[in-house]
Design an enzyme around this catalytic site. Structure first.
Site, mmCIF file in Angstrom:
data_model
loop_
_atom_site.group_PDB
_atom_site.id
_atom_site.type_symbol
_atom_site.label_atom_id
_atom_site.label_comp_id
_atom_site.label_asym_id
_atom_site.label_seq_id
_atom_site.Cartn_x
_atom_site.Cartn_y
_atom_site.Cartn_z
ATOM 1 N N LYS A 85 15.594 -2.945 2.755
ATOM 2 C CA LYS A 85 14.440 -2.868 1.843
ATOM 3 C C LYS A 85 14.502 -1.557 1.056
ATOM 4 C CE LYS A 85 9.424 -3.278 2.353
ATOM 5 N NZ LYS A 85 8.404 -3.269 3.405
ATOM 6 N N GLU A 109 -4.183 -6.398 -4.542
ATOM 7 C CA GLU A 109 -2.865 -6.879 -4.942
ATOM 8 C C GLU A 109 -2.996 -7.403 -6.362
ATOM 9 O OE1 GLU A 109 -0.730 -9.447 -2.269
ATOM 10 O OE2 GLU A 109 -1.689 -8.482 -0.565
ATOM 11 N N CYS A 148 -6.052 -9.398 3.349
ATOM 12 C CA CYS A 148 -7.080 -8.411 3.705
ATOM 13 C C CYS A 148 -8.417 -9.017 4.123
ATOM 14 C CB CYS A 148 -7.299 -7.466 2.534
ATOM 15 S SG CYS A 148 -5.755 -6.748 1.977
ATOM 16 N N VAL A 175 0.846 -1.210 0.000
ATOM 17 C CA VAL A 175 0.000 0.000 0.000
ATOM 18 C C VAL A 175 0.880 1.257 0.000
ATOM 19 C CG1 VAL A 175 -1.688 1.340 1.319
ATOM 20 C CG2 VAL A 175 -1.955 -1.136 1.112
ATOM 21 N N GLU A 200 -7.619 2.614 1.801
ATOM 22 C CA GLU A 200 -7.238 2.242 0.427
ATOM 23 C C GLU A 200 -8.112 1.101 -0.072
ATOM 24 O OE1 GLU A 200 -5.734 -0.832 -0.179
ATOM 25 O OE2 GLU A 200 -5.547 -1.449 1.913
ATOM 26 N N THR A 259 -5.273 -0.056 7.534
ATOM 27 C CA THR A 259 -6.623 -0.508 7.870
ATOM 28 C C THR A 259 -6.735 -0.660 9.385
ATOM 29 O OG1 THR A 259 -6.781 -1.623 5.775
ATOM 30 C CG2 THR A 259 -8.320 -2.345 7.473
ATOM 31 N N GLY A 283 -14.506 -20.098 -6.281
ATOM 32 C CA GLY A 283 -13.100 -20.504 -6.248
ATOM 33 C C GLY A 283 -12.864 -21.411 -5.071
ATOM 34 N N LYS A 320 -4.288 -15.605 -5.151
ATOM 35 C CA LYS A 320 -4.948 -15.338 -6.429
ATOM 36 C C LYS A 320 -3.825 -15.154 -7.447
ATOM 37 C CE LYS A 320 -5.227 -10.354 -5.827
ATOM 38 N NZ LYS A 320 -6.040 -9.155 -5.886
ATOM 39 N N LYS A 338 -14.243 1.041 4.857
ATOM 40 C CA LYS A 338 -13.187 0.078 4.498
ATOM 41 C C LYS A 338 -13.563 -1.340 4.928
ATOM 42 C CE LYS A 338 -9.307 -1.834 3.623
ATOM 43 N NZ LYS A 338 -8.662 -1.938 2.349
HETATM 44 C C1 UGA Z 1 -8.954 -6.744 -1.299
HETATM 45 C C2 UGA Z 1 -9.975 -5.739 -1.850
HETATM 46 O O1 UGA Z 1 -10.491 -6.197 -3.082
HETATM 47 C C3 UGA Z 1 -9.327 -4.352 -2.063
HETATM 48 O O2 UGA Z 1 -10.317 -3.422 -2.470
HETATM 49 C C4 UGA Z 1 -8.732 -3.904 -0.720
HETATM 50 O O3 UGA Z 1 -8.090 -2.662 -0.826
HETATM 51 C C5 UGA Z 1 -7.726 -4.931 -0.260
HETATM 52 O O4 UGA Z 1 -8.385 -6.205 -0.101
HETATM 53 C C6 UGA Z 1 -7.175 -4.461 1.063
HETATM 54 O O5 UGA Z 1 -7.941 -4.399 2.028
HETATM 55 O O6 UGA Z 1 -6.016 -4.017 1.120
HETATM 56 P P1 UGA Z 1 -6.992 -8.246 -2.339
HETATM 57 O O7 UGA Z 1 -6.931 -8.902 -1.003
HETATM 58 O O8 UGA Z 1 -5.740 -7.815 -2.982
HETATM 59 O O9 UGA Z 1 -7.947 -6.942 -2.286
HETATM 60 O O10 UGA Z 1 -7.675 -9.315 -3.302
HETATM 61 P P2 UGA Z 1 -9.025 -9.523 -4.112
HETATM 62 O O11 UGA Z 1 -8.730 -9.418 -5.548
HETATM 63 O O12 UGA Z 1 -10.142 -8.708 -3.591
HETATM 64 O O13 UGA Z 1 -9.285 -11.066 -3.787
HETATM 65 C C7 UGA Z 1 -9.475 -11.541 -2.456
HETATM 66 C C8 UGA Z 1 -9.778 -13.016 -2.465
HETATM 67 O O14 UGA Z 1 -11.060 -13.271 -3.017
HETATM 68 C C9 UGA Z 1 -8.791 -13.852 -3.293
HETATM 69 O O15 UGA Z 1 -8.519 -15.050 -2.598
HETATM 70 C C10 UGA Z 1 -9.554 -14.114 -4.584
HETATM 71 O O16 UGA Z 1 -9.145 -15.277 -5.249
HETATM 72 C C11 UGA Z 1 -10.974 -14.245 -4.056
HETATM 73 N N1 UGA Z 1 -12.004 -13.956 -5.067
HETATM 74 C C12 UGA Z 1 -12.139 -12.698 -5.572
HETATM 75 C C13 UGA Z 1 -12.855 -14.971 -5.462
HETATM 76 O O17 UGA Z 1 -12.752 -16.146 -5.003
HETATM 77 N N2 UGA Z 1 -13.848 -14.688 -6.352
HETATM 78 C C14 UGA Z 1 -14.014 -13.431 -6.870
HETATM 79 O O18 UGA Z 1 -14.962 -13.241 -7.687
HETATM 80 C C15 UGA Z 1 -13.137 -12.427 -6.478
#
Ligand code: UGA
Length: 421
Positions: A37, A151, A256, A13, A147, A123, A249, A316, A200
């Site tokens: 880092k 990722e 998060c 972030v 935010e 957060t 999935g 993911k 959030k």
């Molecule tokens: C998530 C939120 O989407 C962001 O908006 C937020 O800022 C972030 O957390 C955070 O709090 O920092 P992220 O954890 O990077 O983002 O990942 P996502 O793309 O949202 O996916 C989260 C999980 O849900 C993954 O395991 C993904 O595979 C799963 N997923 C997502 C599904 O199984 N199906 C979907 O349709 C979408």
């Protein structure tokens, strides 16, 4: 107008926000206590994989708008804004641990120049902006600016956001933070700090709940003989439901959703409120991961001496992050049952305990395997040629937890494809 911004914390972030603010024309100093880092980042080699980030970090470093510093005092001396992007990991009871955030705020307070605005992006449980204000030593208001960066698409999410949420007690201070983003032309939600912090948690908990819901529907389809693809097609045309975050999935994971859903539930519980829906989404997700393990195990039991290939470790695709990854949890569960297995991920390394079963190519993973479980939606797995996979594998079982394979093509060469739904 170009402002001087200090970003404290160079996790995904902090680094993404810092590099993107520099990209928007601001002068940014990223501060971190980890000098190694910082050196890596300053040389243009990033500690995390995030598409597009390396390019904007490098261009910021070369045009001088982005600099790294290990000295908070030097960095904040001329700052207009100080963004806190610090880790808030879960404590044992699921609540967020604010030790790092408050320690940095204590150090920061006496260093802040007059008029500098502190913005919290970490957060945090609702009302934590107040706690940060106290840690700063009084006299400073903290603006909440959560935010919404995913990722794997963090840069794109920063530069083309659905909305920007800014929580401040003073409209004029909130407005100044909003101006940092003005060239993005995004919808700005200007509100109070408590509402911003709640947005959030509500956003992440809602999305996680939506996925748990669709995972349950997929399993219902599996039992009743309905087709989840068709069900989704029918659902997504209803604009009240939509099509996003509706892909079934192996369960949701990452740094998060698991952490934030638990923190919201813990915070509500401390107020005497049981958030039944979110609690159920968490329980449902954990049962769903178990169901994936059971499905792979039941396929493996069809063979005398089965070898299981698990494809994907990251939570993911397009990230090397394995924190709270369902794929890792599935691999660990099968490993603890003594299955002969191999795991492969094009980018992520799993925990050390999986090192001895990790292989470095898809081919190696599939060679002689009886069951292949696709746990992460990497394009490499989607692009596999069924006939070549058939030649490599000793068995005919595919568990496609990510809905990436073309089932009829796999069945045409003799595979048995299991999905949830
Ligand atoms: C998530 C939120 O989407 C962001 O908006 C937020 O800022 C972030 O957390 C955070 O709090 O920092 P992220 O954890 O990077 O983002 O990942 P996502 O793309 O949202 O996916 C989260 C999980 O849900 C993954 O395991 C993904 O595979 C799963 N997923 C997502 C599904 O199984 N199906 C979907 O349709 C979408």
């Amino acid at each position: 107008m170009s402002k001087r911004i200090v970003v404290v914390g160079t996790g995904y972030v902090g680094l993404t926000s810092g590099a993107c603010f520099a990209h928007l024309g601001h002068r940014v100093t990223c501060v971190d206590s980890d000098e190694e880092k910082l050196k890596r980042i300053a040389s243009g080699s990033l500690p995390i994989y995030e598409p597009g980030l390396e390019d904007i970090v490098r261009s910021g470093l070369s045009n001088g708008r982005l600099v790294m510093s290990s000295s908070l005092a030097d960095a904040v001396a001329l700052a207009d804004f100080v963004f806190l992007c610090l880790p808030t990991p879960p404590a044992a009871d699921g609540s967020a641990d604010l030790t790092v955030l408050t320690a940095v705020a204590k150090e920061l307070g006496p260093l802040l120049p007059l008029g500098a605005i502190v913005v919290n992006k970490s957060t945090v449980p609702v009302r934590s902006s107040r706690l940060v204000e106290e840690s700063l030593g009084g006299g400073h208001r903290v603006v909440s600016n959560p935010e919404f960066l995913r990722e794997g698409s963090a840069v794109q999410d920063f530069l083309a956001p659905d909305r920007i949420v800014i929580g401040s007690d003073q409209q004029s201070t909130g407005q100044k933070v909003a101006e940092l983003y003005e060239t993005l032309g995004a919808e700005i939600v200007l509100t109070d700090p408590e509402s911003a912090e709640t947005i959030k948690y509500a956003a992440n908990s809602f999305l996680a709940t939506k996925i748990s819901f669709v995972n349950e529907i997929a399993r219902f389809c599996e039992l009743i003989g309905a087709n989840i693809d068709e069900v989704l097609r029918g659902l997504s045309h209803d604009v009240r439901i939509g099509s996003t975050y509706l892909s079934p999935g192996p369960g949701w994971g990452g740094s998060c959703f698991p952490k934030d859903t638990r923190a919201l539930v813990a915070s509500a519980r401390s107020l005497g409120l049981a958030m039944r829906v979110v609690e159920s989404a968490i329980a449902s997700n954990s049962e769903h991961i178990d169901h994936a393990v059971n499905t792979i195990r039941s396929e493996a039991e069809l063979y005398e001496k089965p070898t299981v290939a698990l494809l994907g470790l990251s939570f993911k695709a397009h990230t090397d992050d394995v924190r709270d990854s369902p794929a890792v949890q599935i691999a660990m569960a099968l490993r603890s049952e003594g299955h002969d297995m191999r795991v492969y991920d094009p980018m992520a390394r799993g925990p050390e305990t999986l090192d001895h079963v990790r292989v470095s190519s898809l081919r190696e993973a599939l060679d002689g395997a009886h069951v292949a479980g696709i746990l992460t939606e990497w394009p490499e797995f989607e692009e596999m040629e069924p006939a070549s996979v058939r030649t490599l594998m000793a068995g005919i079982s595919i568990f496609d937890a990510r809905y990436v394979v073309d089932v009829p093509r796999y069945e045409a060469v003799g595979f048995r494809v299991r999905r949830l739904g």
